[in-house]
Design an enzyme around this catalytic site. Structure first.
Site, PDB file in Angstrom:
ATOM      1  N   ARG A  92       0.987  -1.085   0.014  1.00 59.79           N
ATOM      2  CA  ARG A  92       0.106  -0.157  -0.150  1.00 59.79           C
ATOM      3  C   ARG A  92       0.773   1.395  -0.168  1.00 59.79           C
ATOM      4  O   ARG A  92       0.410   2.438  -0.055  1.00 59.79           O
ATOM      5  CB  ARG A  92      -0.941  -0.095   1.321  1.00 59.79           C
ATOM      6  CG  ARG A  92      -1.737  -0.949   1.049  1.00 59.79           C
ATOM      7  CD  ARG A  92      -3.114  -0.994   2.228  1.00 59.79           C
ATOM      8  NE  ARG A  92      -4.157  -1.899   2.066  1.00 59.79           N
ATOM      9  CZ  ARG A  92      -5.222  -1.908   2.906  1.00 59.79           C
ATOM     10  NH1 ARG A  92      -5.532  -0.947   3.546  1.00 59.79           N
ATOM     11  NH2 ARG A  92      -6.014  -2.645   2.615  1.00 59.79           N
ATOM     12  N   ARG A 170     -10.386   7.051   3.689  1.00 61.99           N
ATOM     13  CA  ARG A 170      -9.717   6.299   3.235  1.00 61.99           C
ATOM     14  C   ARG A 170      -9.363   6.468   1.609  1.00 61.99           C
ATOM     15  O   ARG A 170      -7.975   6.053   1.370  1.00 61.99           O
ATOM     16  CB  ARG A 170     -10.396   4.848   2.995  1.00 61.99           C
ATOM     17  CG  ARG A 170     -10.747   4.407   4.632  1.00 61.99           C
ATOM     18  CD  ARG A 170     -11.776   3.112   4.365  1.00 61.99           C
ATOM     19  NE  ARG A 170     -11.130   1.778   3.829  1.00 61.99           N
ATOM     20  CZ  ARG A 170     -12.051   0.972   3.223  1.00 61.99           C
ATOM     21  NH1 ARG A 170     -13.320   0.958   3.355  1.00 61.99           N
ATOM     22  NH2 ARG A 170     -11.314  -0.349   2.772  1.00 61.99           N
TER      23      ARG A 170
END
Length: 213
Positions: A92, A170
């Site tokens: 990520r 997010r």
């Protein structure tokens, strides 16, 4: 396809990476490894790692690299990964990608599924789940026949990480910390872009075409 596939799927939360990972896993006979699912299981079971991760997940932040990398390293050492695998939700960040390189993991393909933030907010904000039986609905695309209740009769709820403010957080985190991975893997010559479609099967067709190109 006879070549070995070691695939990373990129895309914002709600872009459909998990669904495509499941389809590719079934069609090509390689495991789909979702760090999100592993971490959610730990949270559900109340393990030490799960409790540590819960605070980050609930606020839309990333779980620390040290936790995630340890999970991935153990998983990739399992026998079912010898013929290839799909990583969904890892790496990520660019440091995580560098850590993957340092582990000696050779990635053959990276596919980024692109979906506009507005569509993701609509998709995730409308999701409803039943805590009793686990059924999932969507107020627009797949509403429950019982309105605010599940087919089993229980009340439907919104997952904490589907609330609009958390989804927005997010998405911001994705653009800031994960999207730079596209440049990282483009420099290696293994990045392919797939535009997410309204119909699942259309996105699947484009994803497979990118994989087999």
């Amino acid at each position: 396809m006879t070549r070995e596939i070691k695939l990373i799927l990129l895309g914002a939360p709600g872009a459909g990476k998990g669904t495509q990972a499941e389809i590719i896993s079934k069609d090509y006979g390689i495991p789909a490894i979702s760090t999100g699912a592993i971490i959610r299981e730990a949270v559900k079971n109340g393990t030490e790692m799960g409790l540590a991760a819960k605070e980050y997940i609930d606020s839309g932040a990333l779980v620390p690299d040290s936790v995630v990398i340890g999970i991935i390293k153990e998983r990739l050492a399992m026998p079912d990964c010898k013929g290839g695998f799909i990583l969904d939700g890892f790496p990520r960040t660019v440091p995580q990608a560098a850590a993957l390189d340092e582990m000696g993991v050779e990635i053959t393909d990276v596919i980024s599924i692109e979906v506009a933030d507005e569509r993701i907010l609509e998709r995730m904000g409308g999701r409803r789940v039943c805590k009793a039986c686990g059924a999932t609905y969507h107020v627009v695309f797949n509403p429950s026949p019982n309105g605010d209740k599940c087919a089993c009769g229980e009340e439907l709820t919104i997952r904490s990480d589907d609330k609009p403010e958390v989804v927005k957080s997010r998405l911001d985190t994705y653009h800031e910390q994960t999207e730079p991975l596209k440049d990282f893997y483009n420099a290696k010559g293994i990045l392919k872009i797939v535009e997410g479609q309204e119909k699942l099967e259309d996105t699947t067709a484009l994803t497979k075409a990118a994989l087999e190109a």
